[in-house]
Scaffold this active site. Structure first.
Site, short mmCIF file in Angstrom:
data_model
loop_
_atom_site.label_atom_id
_atom_site.label_comp_id
_atom_site.label_asym_id
_atom_site.label_seq_id
_atom_site.Cartn_x
_atom_site.Cartn_y
_atom_site.Cartn_z
N ILE A 1 45.73 46.76 46.30
CA ILE A 1 46.28 45.75 45.39
C ILE A 1 47.50 46.28 44.66
CG2 ILE A 1 44.04 44.62 45.07
CD1 ILE A 1 43.73 46.16 42.44
N PHE B 1 38.98 53.61 43.17
CA PHE B 1 38.05 53.13 42.15
C PHE B 1 36.59 53.31 42.54
CE2 PHE B 1 41.51 49.90 40.80
CZ PHE B 1 42.15 50.90 40.10
N ARG B 2 36.31 53.36 43.86
CA ARG B 2 34.91 53.46 44.30
C ARG B 2 34.39 54.89 44.38
NH1 ARG B 2 36.98 49.22 47.25
NH2 ARG B 2 35.84 47.27 47.10
N THR C 1 46.09 57.33 47.33
CA THR C 1 45.75 58.41 46.39
C THR C 1 46.89 59.41 46.27
OG1 THR C 1 44.58 59.58 48.16
CG2 THR C 1 43.26 58.18 46.71
N HIS D 1 42.72 41.61 49.28
CA HIS D 1 42.13 41.63 47.94
C HIS D 1 43.14 41.32 46.85
CE1 HIS D 1 38.88 44.47 49.79
NE2 HIS D 1 38.67 43.19 50.07
N SER E 1 36.96 53.38 53.78
CA SER E 1 35.59 53.80 54.07
C SER E 1 34.91 52.84 55.03
CB SER E 1 34.79 53.87 52.77
OG SER E 1 34.80 52.61 52.11
N CYS F 1 46.74 29.33 30.83
CA CYS F 1 47.98 28.82 31.41
C CYS F 1 48.55 27.70 30.53
CB CYS F 1 47.69 28.29 32.80
SG CYS F 1 49.06 27.47 33.62
N GLN G 1 43.62 46.42 52.10
CA GLN G 1 42.62 46.16 51.06
C GLN G 1 43.16 46.52 49.68
OE1 GLN G 1 39.73 48.77 53.26
NE2 GLN G 1 38.28 47.17 52.71
N CYS H 1 47.52 31.77 37.39
CA CYS H 1 46.55 30.85 36.81
C CYS H 1 45.50 30.53 37.87
CB CYS H 1 47.25 29.58 36.35
SG CYS H 1 46.11 28.24 35.90
#
Length: 253
Positions: free
Chosen positions: A108, A40-41, A33, A126, A201, A159, A106, A134
């Site tokens: 991305i 996002f949660r 952050t 994740h 969390s 693809c 976790q 693809c």
């Protein structure tokens, strides 16, 4: 034990880092952050405003694939502008010093790689949103290629090699966790003497099981997160402070 304040947490963490031989960090959205990547949660986050698109829906529906890519393109400026924060840089410093063999994340956003970790030493549970693959043959595609095809055809591309859908290289809801990454994370958790959960969390399973796994294998457990977690009571040290402030003192150029 919950740290009394920021300085107490930094001091105790420093002592534990100095005593540790093998440190394994486990990072969640909170570490990014500061870098400008939203959680996002959290309330008001993307997943509270948009229904997640599950993997089976993505595979079955061209409309779902189009919407998934529209959402990703809408976030492109945010991801492109993000730079590693103090938390990322502190972990990279410990990595360069030989204390950290790899980081389990976790996230991305590719920020651990940008901070100095070798790509092979970032265990992405994740996946990674900074490129695409693809879902059939696994061919990698850059986001620019996807965006160009989307603009030209008015639809998310398949693809060229096998005609299967192309999606971001992330693990979607309903998609199997990556076996290799889960196995590597398990081995790291079971063979460290200090496990540091940062900005997570600890509610998303099975990833949330790794701190407990490390603790059960004999490692000391540190949790750094602004809000309490369900695992605070089993940790050796809990620091409920800003991640950048806690880890900033450990940044080495």
């Amino acid at each position: 034990m919950i740290a009394a304040d920021l300085q107490d947490g930094v001091n105790r963490l420093g002592d534990m880092i100095a005593a540790a031989r093998v440190i394994v960090p486990f990072t969640g959205a909170g570490i990014s952050t500061e870098a400008g990547i939203p959680d996002f949660r959290s309330p008001g986050g993307l997943w509270t405003r948009n229904r997640p698109i599950h993997f089976e829906e993505f595979v079955a529906s061209q409309d779902a694939r189009d919407e998934a890519w529209r959402r990703r393109f809408a976030m492109q400026e945010t991801f492109a502008a993000a730079r590693p924060g103090r938390g990322h840089r502190a972990l990279a410093s410990l990595y360069r010093a030989g204390k950290i063999p790899a980081v389990i994340t976790q996230n991305i956003d590719n920020l651990h790689q940008e901070s100095g970790f070798a790509a092979d030493h970032v265990i992405e549970l994740h996946g990674n949103t900074t490129y695409a693959r693809c879902i059939g043959c696994g061919q990698r595609y850059e986001l620019g290629w996807v965006q160009e095809r989307f603009a030209a055809d008015g639809a998310a591309p398949d693809c060229p090699a096998c005609a299967e859908p192309v999606k971001t290289a992330t693990v979607s809801f309903g998609q199997a966790m990556p076996e290799n990454e889960m196995q590597r994370a398990t081995e790291l958790a079971q063979h460290c003497d200090l496990f540091i959960a940062i900005g997570s969390s600890l509610v998303v399973w099975p990833a949330a099981g790794f701190p407990l796994m490390a603790r059960q294998a004999g490692a000391r457990l540190v949790i750094i997160n602004r809000e309490p977690t369900d695992q605070d009571d089993v940790a050796d040290l809990v620091v409920h402070q800003d991640i950048g402030e806690v880890l900033g003192p450990f940044v080495r150029n």
